[in-house]
Design a protein around this motif. Structure first.
Motif, short mmCIF file in Angstrom:
data_model
loop_
_atom_site.label_atom_id
_atom_site.label_comp_id
_atom_site.label_asym_id
_atom_site.label_seq_id
_atom_site.Cartn_x
_atom_site.Cartn_y
_atom_site.Cartn_z
N THR A 206 41.22 -11.51 3.19
CA THR A 206 40.78 -12.90 3.32
C THR A 206 40.03 -13.34 2.07
O THR A 206 40.10 -14.51 1.67
CB THR A 206 39.88 -13.08 4.56
N THR A 210 41.38 -16.04 -0.68
CA THR A 210 40.52 -17.17 -1.06
C THR A 210 40.53 -17.38 -2.57
O THR A 210 40.71 -18.50 -3.06
CB THR A 210 39.08 -16.93 -0.58
N TRP A 327 30.92 -14.27 7.48
CA TRP A 327 32.00 -14.74 6.60
C TRP A 327 33.07 -15.46 7.42
O TRP A 327 33.54 -16.54 7.04
CB TRP A 327 32.56 -13.55 5.84
N ILE A 331 34.22 -19.58 7.22
CA ILE A 331 35.59 -20.09 7.13
C ILE A 331 35.83 -21.10 8.25
O ILE A 331 36.40 -22.17 8.04
CB ILE A 331 36.61 -18.94 7.23
N GLY A 335 32.81 -23.80 5.33
CA GLY A 335 32.15 -23.29 4.12
C GLY A 335 30.79 -22.68 4.35
O GLY A 335 30.39 -21.75 3.65
N THR A 362 26.97 -22.03 0.57
CA THR A 362 28.41 -22.26 0.65
C THR A 362 29.13 -20.96 0.30
O THR A 362 29.11 -20.52 -0.85
CB THR A 362 28.84 -23.38 -0.31
N ILE A 364 32.44 -20.47 0.98
CA ILE A 364 33.82 -20.80 0.65
C ILE A 364 33.93 -22.32 0.62
O ILE A 364 33.26 -23.01 1.39
CB ILE A 364 34.81 -20.19 1.69
N THR A 368 39.50 -25.00 0.89
CA THR A 368 40.04 -23.64 0.90
C THR A 368 39.87 -23.01 2.28
O THR A 368 40.77 -22.32 2.77
CB THR A 368 39.33 -22.76 -0.15
N ALA A 369 38.72 -23.26 2.91
CA ALA A 369 38.46 -22.73 4.26
C ALA A 369 39.50 -23.24 5.25
O ALA A 369 40.00 -22.48 6.10
CB ALA A 369 37.05 -23.10 4.71
N GLU A 370 39.84 -24.50 5.14
CA GLU A 370 40.82 -25.09 6.06
C GLU A 370 42.20 -24.45 5.86
O GLU A 370 42.89 -24.12 6.83
CB GLU A 370 40.90 -26.59 5.84
N ALA A 373 42.06 -20.86 7.17
CA ALA A 373 42.05 -20.84 8.64
C ALA A 373 43.45 -21.03 9.21
O ALA A 373 43.85 -20.34 10.16
CB ALA A 373 41.10 -21.92 9.16
#
Length: 455
Positions: A206, A210, A327, A331, A335, A362, A364, A368-370, A373
């Motif tokens: 992960t 990222t 972490w 995500i 963030g 923050t 992430i 990017t998190a979206e 996911a």
């Protein structure tokens, strides 16, 4: 005249030292007064056997997990399995479990505050409500089936830890005689959720993904071919079997070591180290005063192949289960995530208790998190099976951490729910469990099912 001046200077210096000493004492008293008052030698708070003789520990629903009887002896919940499941959260009478409430929160149990010391209105201490759900801990302990490991679940919006199980464990109401070399109790006093660090295996992908999303512009246009062995830096990185041709979503769902080793090598050691640090996996978290163990990502002197293996979650990588859980929460939450907390409230003291929620930095970027996911949700749909997680919008990644020494690999399953009414992140570790999706995934499925769909 000169003698008077010298004496005045000496007096002023002594006054300055005295003032500095008083200020230092007041500051230290404010910071550590509770720890001093709850020192185990304080006969006002501890019985003759060394057990804390004041205060009750309750779970979030008000189930009394530990109390003191009329004779001053420490007692525990009536069900032995619940006692074992909550040992590392509640603690033992001898104080061997440092993360247990009876040690870590002894000052709050005693009713200590700066104005009155350890005095309480009843003389029996405070009621300390933990954030954990005893029934959920029971489910997690049963799901581990006697295996060593850790199960952690928390609300990534509020920080409340609902489940914190570490195994092996024992019954604090009937503690066994444990020999130093007894493998059945290896690390029994260690809370693996907060204080352990383990090889992560593929859950670490992960982080690599990222970095790749943000640093490799054509990532989603690429295709990859896995034959079961990939040359990275002149040496092979192997997969359990050939995955064939796939895009990045397929490589992530298949957990292809070759693809992610190539990505890590392309990103380079400095970029990888920066993203691991940003993810918080090498940091410590303060959980109501309990400091978690940091992870490790050391690529000093590593060659290209070793950087590749590090991007897969092997080489020298270590992670802490609580850090992994946070972490995952970051995500899920775009963030940032809430810092975990174990104390819900205290009652019975002269002054009310206040526990402020804290957030991480923050870990992430939001977009990017979206994206990550969605790829983790695809893992569940394509590989793990959505039917195992009814009524859940779940995003997850499994991992198989090779530990060597002829031992079976550690099994991991980590992720989060995107349900608005169930904002939970989780991390499950089953030591020597083998397949992450099977061994750790089954534990996660049982715990999450109990949490979301009822006991």
């Amino acid at each position: 005249m000169k003698k008077i001046e010298k004496r005045a200077i000496v007096c002023l210096a002594l006054v300055a030292l005295l003032t500095a000493g008083v200020v230092l004492f007041v500051v230290r008293f404010g910071l550590y007064g509770g720890r001093w008052a709850s020192f185990s030698a304080n006969r006002h708070l501890y019985n003759s056997s060394g057990a804390l003789a004041v205060g009750r520990v309750l779970d979030r629903d008000g189930d009394v997990l530990s109390w003191v009887d009329e004779s001053g002896n420490r007692r525990y919940y009536e069900n032995a399995t619940v006692r074992k499941a909550t040992l590392h959260a509640v603690g033992d009478p001898q104080g061997k479990i440092g993360t247990g409430a009876l040690v870590a929160f002894a000052d709050q149990l005693s009713g200590y505050n700066l104005l009155t010391g350890a005095y309480s209105l009843t003389g029996q201490g405070n009621d300390l409500y933990l954030t954990i759900d005893a029934r959920l801990n029971y489910t997690a302990y049963q799901a581990l089936g006697g295996k060593k490991g850790a199960v952690a679940v928390y609300n990534y919006k509020t920080g409340e830890v609902l489940c914190m199980v570490s195994s092996p464990t024992y019954d604090p109401a009937d503690p066994p005689v444990i020999a130093d070399d007894d493998p059945a109790y290896d690390g029994v006093y260690l809370n693996r959720v907060l204080s352990g660090a383990f090889t992560p295996g593929s859950i670490f992908k992960t982080v690599t993904l990222t970095a790749a999303i943000e640093k490799i512009p054509d990532l989603f246009d690429r295709t990859f071919t896995c034959t079961g062995s990939t040359d990275v830096g002149g040496q092979a990185v192997t997969c359990p079997h050939a995955h064939g041709e796939m895009d990045i979503a397929g490589a992530f769902a298949s957990s292809c070591n070759g693809v992610f080793a190539q990505l890590a090598a392309e990103l380079g050691s400095e970029t990888m180290a920066a993203y691991v640090q940003k993810a918080g996996l090498t940091s410590r978290y303060d959980v109501n005063g309990i400091s978690t163990a940091p992870g490790s990502f050391d690529l000093t002197g590593a060659d290209t192949n070793q950087v590749g293996w590090a991007g897969v979650g092997q080489y020298n990588d270590l992670v802490n289960p609580c850090g992994v859980m946070v972490w995952m929460g970051a995500i899920a939450n775009g963030g940032q995530a809430a810092v975990p907390q174990l104390v819900l409230k205290t009652e019975g003291g002269i002054l009310p208790s206040f526990y402020l929620q804290k957030k991480t930095g923050t870990l992430i970027e939001g977009d990017t998190a979206e994206t990550l996911a969605d790829l983790m949700a695809n893992n569940v749909a394509q590989t793990y099976g959505s039917g195992r997680f009814p009524n859940m919008d779940i995003c997850a990644k499994s991992g198989t951490g090779e530990v060597g020494g002829g031992k079976a690999p550690n099994a991991w399953f980590a992720g989060f729910l995107r349900n608005e009414d169930a904002p939970y992140a989780f991390a499950v570790l089953v030591e020597e469990g083998g397949s992450g999706a099977d061994a750790a995934g089954n534990v996660a499925a049982q715990v999450l099912n109990a949490l979301v769909n009822g006991y």
